[in-house]
Design an enzyme around this catalytic site. Structure first.
Site, PDB file in Angstrom:
ATOM      1  N   SER A 260     -23.431  44.115  63.751  1.00 41.19           N
ATOM      2  CA  SER A 260     -23.397  44.205  62.287  1.00 41.19           C
ATOM      3  C   SER A 260     -24.736  43.894  61.621  1.00 41.19           C
ATOM      4  CB  SER A 260     -22.276  43.315  61.718  1.00 41.19           C
ATOM      5  OG  SER A 260     -21.024  43.746  62.218  1.00 41.19           O
TER       6      SER A 260
ATOM      7  N   ASN B 265     -27.893  53.032  67.745  1.00 34.51           N
ATOM      8  CA  ASN B 265     -26.885  53.566  68.670  1.00 34.51           C
ATOM      9  C   ASN B 265     -25.853  54.317  67.833  1.00 34.51           C
ATOM     10  OD1 ASN B 265     -24.835  54.011  70.493  1.00 34.51           O
ATOM     11  ND2 ASN B 265     -24.239  51.849  70.672  1.00 34.51           N
TER      12      ASN B 265
ATOM     13  N   LYS C 168     -23.425  56.049  68.811  1.00 35.14           N
ATOM     14  CA  LYS C 168     -22.107  56.112  69.464  1.00 35.14           C
ATOM     15  C   LYS C 168     -21.587  57.562  69.430  1.00 35.14           C
ATOM     16  CE  LYS C 168     -21.443  51.382  68.057  1.00 35.14           C
ATOM     17  NZ  LYS C 168     -20.546  50.272  67.873  1.00 35.14           N
TER      18      LYS C 168
ATOM     19  N   GLY D 238     -19.418  45.983  64.977  1.00 37.29           N
ATOM     20  CA  GLY D 238     -18.577  46.859  64.155  1.00 37.29           C
ATOM     21  C   GLY D 238     -17.557  46.112  63.323  1.00 37.29           C
TER      22      GLY D 238
ATOM     23  N   GLU E 288     -25.432  41.066  72.211  1.00 41.02           N
ATOM     24  CA  GLU E 288     -24.473  41.623  71.260  1.00 41.02           C
ATOM     25  C   GLU E 288     -23.143  40.900  71.399  1.00 41.02           C
ATOM     26  OE1 GLU E 288     -25.633  45.824  69.963  1.00 41.02           O
ATOM     27  OE2 GLU E 288     -24.392  46.015  71.733  1.00 41.02           O
TER      28      GLU E 288
ATOM     29  N   HIS F 163     -23.095  48.451  77.363  1.00 40.75           N
ATOM     30  CA  HIS F 163     -22.623  48.215  75.994  1.00 40.75           C
ATOM     31  C   HIS F 163     -21.188  47.674  76.035  1.00 40.75           C
ATOM     32  CE1 HIS F 163     -21.290  48.943  71.898  1.00 40.75           C
ATOM     33  NE2 HIS F 163     -22.562  48.920  71.568  1.00 40.75           N
TER      34      HIS F 163
ATOM     35  N   GLU G 166     -18.622  48.321  74.412  1.00 41.06           N
ATOM     36  CA  GLU G 166     -17.548  49.327  74.374  1.00 41.06           C
ATOM     37  C   GLU G 166     -17.337  49.939  75.755  1.00 41.06           C
ATOM     38  OE1 GLU G 166     -19.164  51.437  71.028  1.00 41.06           O
ATOM     39  OE2 GLU G 166     -18.719  49.677  69.801  1.00 41.06           O
TER      40      GLU G 166
HETATM   41  C1  PEP Z   1     -23.680  48.416  68.600  1.00 42.02           C
HETATM   42  O1  PEP Z   1     -23.012  49.401  68.699  1.00 42.02           O
HETATM   43  O2  PEP Z   1     -24.453  48.131  69.521  1.00 42.02           O
HETATM   44  C2  PEP Z   1     -23.571  47.598  67.383  1.00 42.02           C
HETATM   45  C3  PEP Z   1     -24.243  46.480  67.333  1.00 42.02           C
HETATM   46  O3  PEP Z   1     -22.761  48.066  66.388  1.00 42.02           O
HETATM   47  P1  PEP Z   1     -22.706  47.526  64.852  1.00 42.02           P
HETATM   48  O4  PEP Z   1     -24.131  47.415  64.377  1.00 42.02           O
HETATM   49  O5  PEP Z   1     -21.922  48.549  64.111  1.00 42.02           O
HETATM   50  O6  PEP Z   1     -22.035  46.187  64.881  1.00 42.02           O
END
Ligand code: PEP
Length: 262
Positions: free
Chosen positions: A221, A9, A11, A181, A175, A96, A98
């Site tokens: 992460s 992803n 973003k 992040g 997640e 997601h 965000e």
């Molecule tokens: C994501 O955006 O779905 C995500 C898991 O980000 P990151 O891997 O940076 O934590």
């Protein structure tokens, strides 16, 4: 056996040029002959078309990061699932964290999008996950159950399974918001527990067959150093990768860790 699925992803990152360069590097590493693992990149919307060109001779699939629930009409700034399908998008990421926590999307909004995307023939990666506050209050399972039932309300096992074994099925992504992040990753055991819980809820609501067939990715992460341990868990079927998907150097070892599982 569920086919592992690693998705990147991107973003709101990259330029058209750097996005295409990244797609090219990933495409080269995953030619059409390497199809034991599903690999997908989800670039920003304006770059879907040029990234699709880069992926043409590879097994890498194209993803979108969001869509609206209507087919067409006076919805300025929105994009329909049909438009994404028109651009060769295979899967759309919905719910997601965000979008839930920054853009204020509710389970009801997400549910409409999931239904519309599946109806348009797209696969869906539905993200669910608890905040740190939820986890510390012992509410993780309640939040996961609510986001799952809210996001999939009114949908049948047949709709969620996809029609033809093609790329039109439901995939879940667990997640934990506190791991996205932040550099903090759920331990493999913690993630496994949440994945097993989600699978049990799928079985309760939509039957054992759908629960056994549905891929559940872990996101939060994920990086080359922790991917193998996470992917080795019995209910972790892949990864949804944010930050580490922005360079081939970091993303490809995660993809290789998934290939090593098959
Ligand atoms: C994501 O955006 O779905 C995500 C898991 O980000 P990151 O891997 O940076 O934590």
């Amino acid at each position: 056996m569920r086919r592992p699925f690693v998705a990147g992803n991107w973003k709101m990152n990259t330029t058209a040029a750097s996005g295409c360069e990244l797609a090219r590097a990933i495409a080269e590493a995953v030619p059409t002959s390497r199809d034991e693992v599903d690999v997908l990149v989800a670039p920003p919307l304006p770059y879907l078309d040029c990234v699709d060109d880069e992926l043409a001779k590879s097994a890498v699939m194209l993803g979108a990061q969001n869509c609206y629930h209507e087919k067409e009409g006076a919805f300025t700034g929105e994009v329909s699932p049909q438009m994404l399908a028109d651009l060769d998008v295979d899967y759309v990421i919905l719910g997601h964290s965000e979008r839930r926590h920054i853009l204020g999307e509710t389970d009801e909004d997400i549910n409409k999008k999931v239904a519309a995307a599946l109806e348009a023939g797209l696969g869906v990666i539905l993200c669910v996950g608890e905040t740190l506050e939820d986890r510390e209050a012992g509410k993780t399972n309640d939040v996961l159950a609510q986001q799952l039932s809210g996001g999939l309300k009114g949908l049948t096992a047949e709709q969620l399974a996809g029609g033809t074994g093609g790329n039109d099925d439901l995939v879940l992504a667990y997640e934990p918001v506190w791991a996205i992040g932040t550099g903090k990753t759920a331990t493999p055991e913690m993630a496994q527990e949440a994945h097993a819980f989600l699978r049990s809820k799928l079985a309760e609501g939509w039957g054992d067959d759908l629960a056994a067939a549905t891929r559940i990715q872990y996101g939060g992460s994920v990086k080359p150093a922790n991917a193998a341990d996470l992917l080795a868990q019995p209910d972790i079927d892949g990864a949804l990768v944010g930050g580490a998907s922005l360079s081939a150097e970091n993303f490809l070892p995660i993809v290789e860790a998934a290939f090593a599982q098959v």
